[in-house]
Design a protein around this motif. Structure first.
Motif, PDB file in Angstrom:
ATOM      1  N   MET A 269      68.555  41.077  88.009  1.00 26.90           N
ATOM      2  CA  MET A 269      67.781  42.041  88.332  1.00 26.90           C
ATOM      3  C   MET A 269      67.022  42.401  90.080  1.00 26.90           C
ATOM      4  O   MET A 269      66.611  43.296  89.726  1.00 26.90           O
ATOM      5  CB  MET A 269      66.445  41.055  87.783  1.00 26.90           C
ATOM      6  N   LYS A 270      67.271  41.168  90.420  1.00 28.23           N
ATOM      7  CA  LYS A 270      67.197  42.664  91.865  1.00 28.23           C
ATOM      8  C   LYS A 270      67.516  43.249  92.208  1.00 28.23           C
ATOM      9  O   LYS A 270      67.630  43.999  92.952  1.00 28.23           O
ATOM     10  CB  LYS A 270      66.916  41.347  93.167  1.00 28.23           C
ATOM     11  N   LYS A 271      69.197  42.971  91.971  1.00 23.02           N
ATOM     12  CA  LYS A 271      70.374  43.849  92.489  1.00 23.02           C
ATOM     13  C   LYS A 271      70.046  45.693  91.738  1.00 23.02           C
ATOM     14  O   LYS A 271      69.936  46.267  92.404  1.00 23.02           O
ATOM     15  CB  LYS A 271      71.380  43.826  92.407  1.00 23.02           C
ATOM     16  N   TYR A 272      69.514  45.068  90.196  1.00 22.11           N
ATOM     17  CA  TYR A 272      69.700  46.186  89.228  1.00 22.11           C
ATOM     18  C   TYR A 272      67.903  46.770  90.229  1.00 22.11           C
ATOM     19  O   TYR A 272      68.401  48.230  90.153  1.00 22.11           O
ATOM     20  CB  TYR A 272      68.668  46.018  88.515  1.00 22.11           C
ATOM     21  N   CYS A 273      67.448  46.599  90.422  1.00 19.12           N
ATOM     22  CA  CYS A 273      65.650  46.770  90.878  1.00 19.12           C
ATOM     23  C   CYS A 273      66.077  48.049  92.443  1.00 19.12           C
ATOM     24  O   CYS A 273      65.183  48.668  92.387  1.00 19.12           O
ATOM     25  CB  CYS A 273      64.823  45.312  90.476  1.00 19.12           C
ATOM     26  N   SER A 274      66.596  46.901  93.115  1.00 24.69           N
ATOM     27  CA  SER A 274      66.883  47.428  94.426  1.00 24.69           C
ATOM     28  C   SER A 274      67.694  48.781  94.564  1.00 24.69           C
ATOM     29  O   SER A 274      66.785  49.994  96.013  1.00 24.69           O
ATOM     30  CB  SER A 274      68.247  46.690  94.808  1.00 24.69           C
ATOM     31  N   ARG A 275      68.331  49.142  93.614  1.00 30.19           N
ATOM     32  CA  ARG A 275      69.162  50.677  92.966  1.00 30.19           C
ATOM     33  C   ARG A 275      67.805  51.269  92.746  1.00 30.19           C
ATOM     34  O   ARG A 275      67.889  52.709  93.068  1.00 30.19           O
ATOM     35  CB  ARG A 275      70.320  50.167  92.103  1.00 30.19           C
ATOM     36  N   LYS A 276      67.516  50.736  92.733  1.00 33.73           N
ATOM     37  CA  LYS A 276      65.766  52.078  91.577  1.00 33.73           C
ATOM     38  C   LYS A 276      64.975  52.426  92.677  1.00 33.73           C
ATOM     39  O   LYS A 276      63.777  53.036  92.649  1.00 33.73           O
ATOM     40  CB  LYS A 276      65.642  51.530  90.643  1.00 33.73           C
ATOM     41  N   GLY A 277      64.772  51.343  94.375  1.00 28.40           N
ATOM     42  CA  GLY A 277      64.056  51.702  95.313  1.00 28.40           C
ATOM     43  C   GLY A 277      62.822  50.198  94.927  1.00 28.40           C
ATOM     44  O   GLY A 277      61.552  50.837  95.117  1.00 28.40           O
ATOM     45  N   LEU A 278      62.722  49.500  94.237  1.00 30.84           N
ATOM     46  CA  LEU A 278      62.408  48.859  93.831  1.00 30.84           C
ATOM     47  C   LEU A 278      62.273  47.092  93.958  1.00 30.84           C
ATOM     48  O   LEU A 278      63.521  47.175  94.202  1.00 30.84           O
ATOM     49  CB  LEU A 278      61.784  49.018  92.379  1.00 30.84           C
ATOM     50  N   SER A 279      61.395  46.645  94.481  1.00 26.41           N
ATOM     51  CA  SER A 279      61.780  45.211  94.484  1.00 26.41           C
ATOM     52  C   SER A 279      61.022  44.261  93.147  1.00 26.41           C
ATOM     53  O   SER A 279      60.635  44.547  92.244  1.00 26.41           O
ATOM     54  CB  SER A 279      61.396  44.326  95.620  1.00 26.41           C
ATOM     55  N   CYS A 280      61.856  42.869  92.509  1.00 28.46           N
ATOM     56  CA  CYS A 280      61.777  42.041  91.771  1.00 28.46           C
ATOM     57  C   CYS A 280      61.298  40.722  91.865  1.00 28.46           C
ATOM     58  O   CYS A 280      62.469  39.879  92.406  1.00 28.46           O
ATOM     59  CB  CYS A 280      62.713  42.451  90.673  1.00 28.46           C
ATOM     60  N   ASP A 281      60.427  40.249  92.314  1.00 31.22           N
ATOM     61  CA  ASP A 281      59.376  39.165  92.615  1.00 31.22           C
ATOM     62  C   ASP A 281      60.215  37.968  91.100  1.00 31.22           C
ATOM     63  O   ASP A 281      59.402  38.819  89.845  1.00 31.22           O
ATOM     64  CB  ASP A 281      58.258  39.008  93.155  1.00 31.22           C
ATOM     65  N   PHE A 282      60.036  36.661  91.722  1.00 32.65           N
ATOM     66  CA  PHE A 282      59.715  35.730  90.341  1.00 32.65           C
ATOM     67  C   PHE A 282      58.462  34.604  90.655  1.00 32.65           C
ATOM     68  O   PHE A 282      58.869  34.533  91.919  1.00 32.65           O
ATOM     69  CB  PHE A 282      61.283  35.009  90.131  1.00 32.65           C
ATOM     70  N   THR A 283      58.043  34.229  90.140  1.00 33.86           N
ATOM     71  CA  THR A 283      56.888  33.142  90.575  1.00 33.86           C
ATOM     72  C   THR A 283      57.001  32.277  88.981  1.00 33.86           C
ATOM     73  O   THR A 283      56.504  32.519  88.033  1.00 33.86           O
ATOM     74  CB  THR A 283      55.265  33.485  90.716  1.00 33.86           C
ATOM     75  N   SER A 284      57.102  30.499  89.605  1.00 31.69           N
ATOM     76  CA  SER A 284      57.358  29.575  88.773  1.00 31.69           C
ATOM     77  C   SER A 284      55.898  29.768  87.898  1.00 31.69           C
ATOM     78  O   SER A 284      54.703  29.873  88.352  1.00 31.69           O
ATOM     79  CB  SER A 284      57.992  28.316  89.327  1.00 31.69           C
ATOM     80  N   LEU A 285      56.175  29.063  86.802  1.00 26.91           N
ATOM     81  CA  LEU A 285      55.213  29.529  86.168  1.00 26.91           C
ATOM     82  C   LEU A 285      54.819  27.619  85.897  1.00 26.91           C
ATOM     83  O   LEU A 285      54.045  26.983  84.154  1.00 26.91           O
ATOM     84  CB  LEU A 285      54.956  29.821  85.060  1.00 26.91           C
ATOM     85  N   LYS A 286      55.315  26.144  86.488  1.00 25.20           N
ATOM     86  CA  LYS A 286      55.779  25.140  86.266  1.00 25.20           C
ATOM     87  C   LYS A 286      55.156  24.325  87.244  1.00 25.20           C
ATOM     88  O   LYS A 286      54.579  24.984  88.175  1.00 25.20           O
ATOM     89  CB  LYS A 286      56.555  25.218  86.027  1.00 25.20           C
ATOM     90  N   SER A 287      53.980  23.197  87.012  1.00 32.56           N
ATOM     91  CA  SER A 287      53.554  22.622  87.731  1.00 32.56           C
ATOM     92  C   SER A 287      53.596  21.427  87.436  1.00 32.56           C
ATOM     93  O   SER A 287      53.646  21.020  86.619  1.00 32.56           O
ATOM     94  CB  SER A 287      51.914  23.400  87.765  1.00 32.56           C
ATOM     95  N   GLY A 288      53.664  20.236  87.922  1.00 26.75           N
ATOM     96  CA  GLY A 288      54.051  18.640  88.343  1.00 26.75           C
ATOM     97  C   GLY A 288      54.844  18.670  87.237  1.00 26.75           C
ATOM     98  O   GLY A 288      55.373  17.965  86.189  1.00 26.75           O
ATOM     99  N   GLY A 289      55.890  19.918  87.523  1.00 24.75           N
ATOM    100  CA  GLY A 289      56.956  19.931  86.609  1.00 24.75           C
ATOM    101  C   GLY A 289      57.679  20.364  84.897  1.00 24.75           C
ATOM    102  O   GLY A 289      58.117  20.484  84.526  1.00 24.75           O
TER     103      GLY A 289
END
Length: 392
Positions: A269-289
Motif C-alpha cells: 500500500m505504501k509503495k503504491y501510494c508513494s508512486r502517486k506522491g502520497l503517504s499511507c499510514d497504519f495505526t493499530s486499533l487494538k488495545s491490550g491485545g
C-alpha cells in the motif's frame, strides 16, 4: 543477474495408518498445487549457495486440521545449511507456505507411521493417535477445553472463499433498542475478487485506494470514483481501471499462490501510494491485545476507513421488527482481509432488564455476494490485526 531457479526433487512419505472413527481422507487438496507453492517459495527464499548442487531433495508428509481433514503437506528438505522444513496448506482455495525455515528440524519428525500430523496454527504442532488429538511430544490427549481454545484461531481446510460456509440465524427478542451509527459514505467501494490467487488483501487494498480516489483522483487513473447526491457520496463498482490498480497492488504486495502477508499488505500500500506522491499510514486499533471498538469509532468519526486481518470470521445481515429481530450469519473458518467503512452499535433491552450490545463494522467483503455486510466484532471471529488507514 537473474537468479537461477532451483530444482526440487520430491519424494512422498505417506501416513496412511487407520485411525479410530475412520481414516482421514485426502478430499480435494491438490498435491500439484502444494508442490508448486513449495517450489515457488523455495526459489524466492533460498540462495544457490545454500543448496548442495542444484537439487533440493525433499520429503513430504500429509498434514491435517483439527477435524482430521487433509489440508496440505509438511516438507522436509536439505540445504547447505542443514535440514529445513516448510508447511504448505490450502487456505480458502489458495495454497500458502504458512511456514518456511531454512535451518530447523521438522517438528513432525517423530510422528509414527500409524499417526497423523495435525497442524492447528503457526508454530502449533499436534498429532492424531487413533483419532484423538494429542500432544506431539508426550502423546497425551489434548483436553476439550484446550481444543476449544485452539479452534478459535486454528486453520481449517477450505476449497475457496465461499466454500464450507456455515449459515446460522440468531433470533433476538427485546422491548426496545438504540443505535449508534456512522458511515463514511452512503455506498462504500465494493470491489470484489476477480481471480487473483491469494488476493483478498490486494482486493481489500483496492477498496481502500478506491475510497481515497474520491479525494485524490490519480490514485486510480481514468476511474470515476462515484457521484454526489445531495449530502451523500455513492461509489462506483469496479471497472477495468480498478482491476488494473488491484493487479498493481497484488504485485506490490508480493501476491502469489502463497498469499499476501500483513507486512506485504502494508508495504505494498505504501509503495503504491508513494508512486502517486502520497503517504499511507497504519495505526493499530487494538488495545491490550484486543480490538478496541472505541478506537474503531474514533477512526470512522475522524473520516478514516480501516482494515481487518481475520482468522475465522462472520459477515451478516439483519432484520428487525417491533419486538424481535433476526441476524443472518455466514461463518467462515478461513483467513480473510476486509476493509471497514462504518460502524453500527446496537443495544437491545430485554424484558428482564438486561441489555445486549452488538458491535458491528460495515465491511466490503471482497466477495461478489454479498459485496457489503456487517461484521460482528465479537462473534465467531479471531481478529489478528486491525488498522486505521490514512492516505494523504
Amino acid at each position: 543477474m537473474k537468479k537461477k531457479l532451483l530444482t526440487v526433487c520430491l519424494m512422498l512419505v505417506m501416513s496412511l495408518g487407520a485411525v479410530g472413527g475412520g481414516v482421514a481422507a485426502f478430499a480435494d487438496v491438490s498435491l500439484e498445487e502444494c508442490d508448486l507453492c513449495f517450489q515457488q517459495t523455495a526459489n524466492a527464499i533460498l540462495e544457490e549457495d545454500e543448496v548442495n548442487g542444484t537439487y533440493i531433495v525433499t520429503q513430504r508428509t500429509p498434514l491435517y486440521d483439527l477435524n482430521l481433514q487433509n489440508m496440505g503437506y509438511v516438507y522436509s528438505f536439505g540445504t547447505g545449511l542443514g535440514e529445513g522444513y516448510a508447511i504448505v496448506i490450502c487456505d480458502n482455495g489458495n495454497y500458502v507456505a504458512q511456514e518456511f525455515f531454512k535451518s530447523a528440524a521438522n517438528p513432525y519428525a517423530q510422528v509414527g507411521e500409524d499417526e497423523l500430523c495435525v497442524y492447528a496454527h503457526i508454530m502449533t504442532y499436534l498429532k492424531s493417535v487413533d483419532g484423538v488429538i494429542c500432544d506431539i511430544q508426550t502423546s497425551a490427549p489434548i483436553s476439550e477445553e484446550s481444543l476449544e481454545l485452539l479452534r478459535e484461531k486454528a486453520f481449517f481446510y477450505q476449497t475457496d472463499t465461499n466454500a464450507n460456509l456455515e449459515y446460522k440465524t440468531v433470533r433476538i427478542e427485546y422491548v426496545s433498542r438504540s443505535y449508534d451509527v456512522k458511515e463514511l459514505c452512503q455506498g462504500a467501494p465494493e470491489f470484489c475478487n476477480e481471480g487473483w490467487t491469494g488476493g483478498c488483501a490486494a482486493v481489500a487494498g483496492g477498496n481502500l485506494i478506491g475510497y481515497y480516489d474520491r479525494f485524490y483522483e490519480d490514485l486510480i487513473p481514468n476511474h470515476s470514483a462515484g457521484m454526489s447526491y445531495q449530502d451523500l457520496f455513492i461509489y462506483n463498482y469496479e471497472d477495468e481501471y480498478v482491476s488494473q490498480a488491484i493487479s498493481t497492488l497484488y504485485s506490490d504486495m508480493g501476491g502469489s499462490a502463497a498469499g499476501i502477508s500483513e507486512d506485504g499488505f502494508k508495504s505494498g500500500m505504501k509503495k503504491y501510494c508513494s508512486r502517486k506522491g502520497l503517504s499511507c499510514d497504519f495505526t493499530s486499533l487494538k488495545s491490550g491485545g484486543k480490538l478496541s471498538y472505541d478506537l474503531v469509532k474514533s477512526c470512522i468519526n475522524g473520516g478514516n476507513p480501516l482494515v481487518l486481518f481475520l482468522n475465522s470470521y462472520t459477515v451478516c445481515s439483519t432484520m428487525e421488527l417491533d419486538s424481535y429481530g433476526y441476524i443472518y450469519y455466514q461463518i467462515s473458518t478461513g483467513n480473510h482481509v476486509m476493509p471497514g467503512f462504518g460502524y453500527r452499535n446496537v443495544k437491545y433491552t430485554h424484558s428482564d432488564g438486561s441489555v445486549s450490545d452488538y458491535k458491528y463494522i460495515n465491511v466490503s467483503t471482497g466477495w461478489s455476494d454479498p459485496r457489503a455486510a456487517y461484521f460482528n466484532t465479537e462473534y465467531c471471529t479471531n481478529i489478528v490485526s486491525a488498522y486505521k488507514v490514512n492516505i494523504y
